[in-house]
Enzyme design. Structure first.
Site, short mmCIF file in Angstrom:
data_model
loop_
_atom_site.label_atom_id
_atom_site.label_comp_id
_atom_site.label_asym_id
_atom_site.label_seq_id
_atom_site.Cartn_x
_atom_site.Cartn_y
_atom_site.Cartn_z
N ARG A 130 -2.27 -5.87 -8.43
CA ARG A 130 -1.17 -6.83 -8.29
C ARG A 130 -1.23 -7.83 -9.43
O ARG A 130 -0.75 -7.58 -10.51
CB ARG A 130 -1.26 -7.55 -6.93
N LYS A 163 -16.94 -6.55 6.08
CA LYS A 163 -15.82 -7.48 6.27
C LYS A 163 -15.47 -7.59 7.75
O LYS A 163 -15.51 -6.59 8.46
CB LYS A 163 -14.59 -6.90 5.59
N HIS A 195 0.85 -1.20 0.00
CA HIS A 195 0.00 0.00 0.00
C HIS A 195 0.88 1.26 0.00
O HIS A 195 0.63 2.21 -0.73
CB HIS A 195 -0.87 0.06 1.26
N SER A 201 -2.64 -7.79 2.79
CA SER A 201 -2.85 -7.72 4.24
C SER A 201 -3.17 -9.12 4.77
O SER A 201 -2.71 -9.50 5.85
CB SER A 201 -4.00 -6.77 4.57
P1 ADP Z 1 -9.99 -3.47 -0.21
O1 ADP Z 1 -10.75 -4.24 0.82
O2 ADP Z 1 -10.69 -2.18 -0.61
O3 ADP Z 1 -9.53 -4.26 -1.41
P2 ADP Z 1 -7.20 -3.42 0.63
O4 ADP Z 1 -6.61 -2.72 1.82
O5 ADP Z 1 -7.08 -4.90 0.58
O6 ADP Z 1 -8.71 -2.93 0.58
O7 ADP Z 1 -6.57 -2.83 -0.71
C1 ADP Z 1 -6.70 -1.49 -1.07
C2 ADP Z 1 -6.09 -1.29 -2.45
O8 ADP Z 1 -4.68 -1.49 -2.38
C3 ADP Z 1 -6.59 -2.25 -3.52
O9 ADP Z 1 -6.66 -1.57 -4.77
C4 ADP Z 1 -5.52 -3.31 -3.57
O10 ADP Z 1 -5.47 -3.94 -4.84
C5 ADP Z 1 -4.28 -2.46 -3.33
N1 ADP Z 1 -3.17 -3.24 -2.79
C6 ADP Z 1 -3.14 -4.04 -1.72
N2 ADP Z 1 -1.93 -4.62 -1.56
C7 ADP Z 1 -1.16 -4.17 -2.58
C8 ADP Z 1 0.18 -4.43 -3.03
N3 ADP Z 1 0.97 -5.29 -2.37
N4 ADP Z 1 0.62 -3.80 -4.13
C9 ADP Z 1 -0.21 -2.97 -4.82
N5 ADP Z 1 -1.47 -2.69 -4.47
C10 ADP Z 1 -1.96 -3.29 -3.37
#
Ligand code: ADP
Length: 166
Positions: A90, A41, A17, A128
């Site tokens: 990703r 969630k 992130h 995460s």
């Molecule tokens: P959500 O529940 O909205 O998907 P996340 O916290 O899982 O929330 O992810 C928020 C955003 O960050 C999403 O667009 C996700 O694809 C992106 N994201 C999460 N991890 C990574 C990573 N390692 N590299 C690039 N983008 C990421």
């Protein structure tokens, strides 16, 4: 002013992130990192904990503001005058979900477009959920998350172990 909104669950924020946020700096003069309240969630960290961790990790980035909202994120974007939502991509497996979400958001608010930044190679496997899984088994998660997050995960799982009596 070019204003962006980066919505996410951030349970917790990872280096993946953080990489997306840092690389968006040339695009936005102001970036709201937005954590929706009332998510369906189940999360490891409470809303307050997730927001506090984001604030701690991002405190030196002047262009970033961390907020939580009970509005739809496109409505939040409208309320702060943002034209763009930011998301990270990703693997190909992210694509279908993200495509659906960005199309839905565009239908809900045609003034807002989603911009995607492809994950850096070294974070393309990071999520995460995988961090939490490694932490449960006391693996080496520290190099994948900011220091404050590593400490918070350690506390969380120590407490869980203590409260379960193991
Ligand atoms: P959500 O529940 O909205 O998907 P996340 O916290 O899982 O929330 O992810 C928020 C955003 O960050 C999403 O667009 C996700 O694809 C992106 N994201 C999460 N991890 C990574 C990573 N390692 N590299 C690039 N983008 C990421």
């Amino acid at each position: 002013m070019r204003i962006g909104v980066y919505p996410g669950t951030f349970d917790p924020i990872t280096n993946g992130h953080l990489d997306i946020i840092l690389r968006s700096k040339p695009l936005f003069e102001k970036l709201y990192v937005v954590v929706p309240k009332n998510l369906n969630k189940k999360t490891l960290f409470t809303l307050e904990e997730r927001v506090a961790l984001l604030k701690e990790v991002l405190k030196d980035l002047d262009f970033v503001e961390v907020v939580s909202t009970d509005q739809l994120t496109v409505e939040f974007a409208r309320s702060v005058g943002a034209r763009f939502m930011l998301r990270g991509l990703r693997m190909l497996s992210d694509f279908e979900y993200e495509m659906q979400l960005s199309t839905l958001n565009h239908v809900l608010n045609p003034d807002v477009d989603t911009i995607f930044i492809m994950s850096s190679y070294e974070y393309s496997f990071l999520s995460s959920s995988s961090i939490k899984e490694i932490a449960v088994f006391k693996g080496d998660y520290e190099r994948f998350v900011p220091k404050a997050v590593a400490e918070a995960l350690k506390k969380k799982y120590e407490n869980q172990t203590n409260s379960s009596g193991n």
